[in-house]
Design an enzyme around this catalytic site. Structure first.
Site: not given
Ligand SMILES: NC(=O)C1=CN([C@@H]2O[C@H](COP(=O)(O)OP(=O)(O)OC[C@H]3O[C@@H](n4cnc5c(N)ncnc54)[C@H](OP(=O)(O)O)[C@@H]3O)[C@@H](O)[C@H]2O)C=CC1
Ligand SMILES: Nc1nc2c(c(=O)[nH]1)N=C([C@H](O)[C@@H](O)CO)CN2
Length: 241
Positions: A153
Site C-alpha cells: 500500500y
Molecule cells: N481515513 C484516513 O484516516 C486516511 C485516508 N487516507 C486516504 O484518503 C482517501 C480517502 O480515505 P477514506 O475515505 O478513509 O477511504 P476508504 O477506504 O474509507 O474508502 C475508499 C473508497 O475507495 C473505494 N474503492 C476501494 N477499492 C476500490 C476499487 N477497487 N474500485 C473502485 N473503488 C474502490 C471504496 O469503495 P467501496 O466502498 O466499494 O469499498 C471507497 O469508496 C484514500 O485515498 C486514503 O488512502 C490516507 C491516510 C489516512
Molecule cells: N483507503 C484507506 N486508506 C487509509 C485509511 C483508510 O481508512 N482507508 N486509513 C488510514 C489510517 O487512518 C492511518 O493513516 C492511521 O495511521 C491510512 N490509509
C-alpha cells in the site's frame, strides 16, 4: 463559476464528504463508486453523475472514460480519492504478488489511465476559465515514511505521488497537479479503543482530523494559481514524533 469535478470513490467517508461539499457549492460532481451504498442514491438525487467502476479492472475504467469523454465538454478538476488500505497478510487465496498488483492497480494504474484520457478535457477547460484546471492525488503520510504492515500500500501511494511530479511537469500551465498526504483523518468502524490510543499517539497533534481538514486543503489547492507538483501533509506533525 460552476465547475465539473470528477471524484473517485464517492460512496463513503472522505470521497462522499468531498462530493457533498462540491455539490453544495453548486458544482457538477462526477463520481465513481464500487459498492452501491444508499449514499450513491442520495448523491444522484442531489445531481451527481455516478459511474459504477472497479478501478482495478481496465475494461471498466475504459468504459467509464469513454462515457465521460462522450458526455462532457469540460472538466475542471479530478480528485483521485479511491483507495484500498490493504495490509500485507497473505492467505491461500491471496499471494504477496496479488496484493502488490492490486495496490498498484488502484493507486497508480487507474489514476494514470484516467489522467491521460481526461488531460485534453482538463487542458481545454483551462483555456475557457480563469486559472488552471486541477488534479489532486490523495496519497498518504506513509508514502514518504513507509509502513511495516502495509508495505505494498505504502509503495503504491509513493508511486501515486510520483504521478504528481510527472503530470505536473507534463500538463503545466493549463493543469496544476498536487498530492495531499493524510495521516489520521477518520477511524474505521471496528477500530477499538486500544488501536485508537496507539494511532493518535503517533502524532504530536493527537486528534482524528476529520473530513473538513481534507475539504479545506482541496479548496486551497484548487483556488491557488501558483502551487503545483507538491505534496501537502495533513498528519498532525507525525514526522516530529
Ligand atoms: N481515513 C484516513 O484516516 C486516511 C485516508 N487516507 C486516504 O484518503 C482517501 C480517502 O480515505 P477514506 O475515505 O478513509 O477511504 P476508504 O477506504 O474509507 O474508502 C475508499 C473508497 O475507495 C473505494 N474503492 C476501494 N477499492 C476500490 C476499487 N477497487 N474500485 C473502485 N473503488 C474502490 C471504496 O469503495 P467501496 O466502498 O466499494 O469499498 C471507497 O469508496 C484514500 O485515498 C486514503 O488512502 C490516507 C491516510 C489516512
Ligand atoms: N483507503 C484507506 N486508506 C487509509 C485509511 C483508510 O481508512 N482507508 N486509513 C488510514 C489510517 O487512518 C492511518 O493513516 C492511521 O495511521 C491510512 N490509509
Amino acid at each position: 463559476m460552476k465547475h465539473t469535478i470528477l471524484i473517485t470513490g464517492v460512496g463513503k467517508r472522505i470521497g462522499y464528504a468531498l462530493a457533498k461539499h462540491f455539490i453544495a457549492q453548486g458544482h457538477q460532481v462526477i463520481g465513481t463508486f464500487r459498492t452501491h451504498y444508499p449514499s450513491i442514491d442520495e448523491l444522484a438525487e442531489l445531481g451527481a453523475d455516478l459511474y459504477q467502476c472497479d478501478l482495478t479492472l481496465t475494461e471498466e475504467i475504459n468504459d467509464m472514460l469513454q462515457r465521460i469523454v462522450a458526455q462532457y465538454s469540460e472538466l475542471n478538476c479530478i480528485i483521485h480519492n479511491a483507495s484500498d488500505w490493504h495490509n500485507d497478510k497473505t492467505s491461500n487465496e491471496v499471494s504477496s504478488a496479488d496484493i502488490m498488483t492490486r495496490m498498484m492497480n488502484i493507486h497508480v494504474s487507474a489514476p494514470y489511465q484516467i489522467n491521460l484520457a481526461l488531460a485534453p478535457l482538463l487542458t481545454a477547460s483551462a483555456k475557457q476559465q480563469v486559472g488552471a484546471s486541477n488534479i489532486i492525488h490523495i496519497t498518504d503520510y506513509v508514502a514518504e515514511k513507509g509502513s511495516k504492515k502495509h508495505i505494498a500500500y505504502a509503495a503504491s501511494k509513493a508511486g501515486l505521488h510520483n504521478l504528481t511530479l510527472s503530470f505536473a511537469a507534463k500538463l503545466a500551465p493549463e493543469v496544476k497537479v498536487n498530492s495531499i498526504a493524510p495521516a489520521m483523518i477518520l477511524f474505521n468502524e471496528g477500530d477499538d479503543d486500544d488501536y485508537k490510543v496507539k494511532a493518535l499517539a503517533k502524532a504530536i497533534l493527537p486528534v482524528e482530523a476529520g473530513n473538513n481538514e481534507m475539504i479545506s486543503l482541496v479548496d486551497y489547492l484548487t483556488s491557488s494559481h501558483y502551487v503545483t507538483g507538491r505534496s501537502y501533509a495533513v498528519d498532525g506533525g507525525r514526522q516530529l514524533k
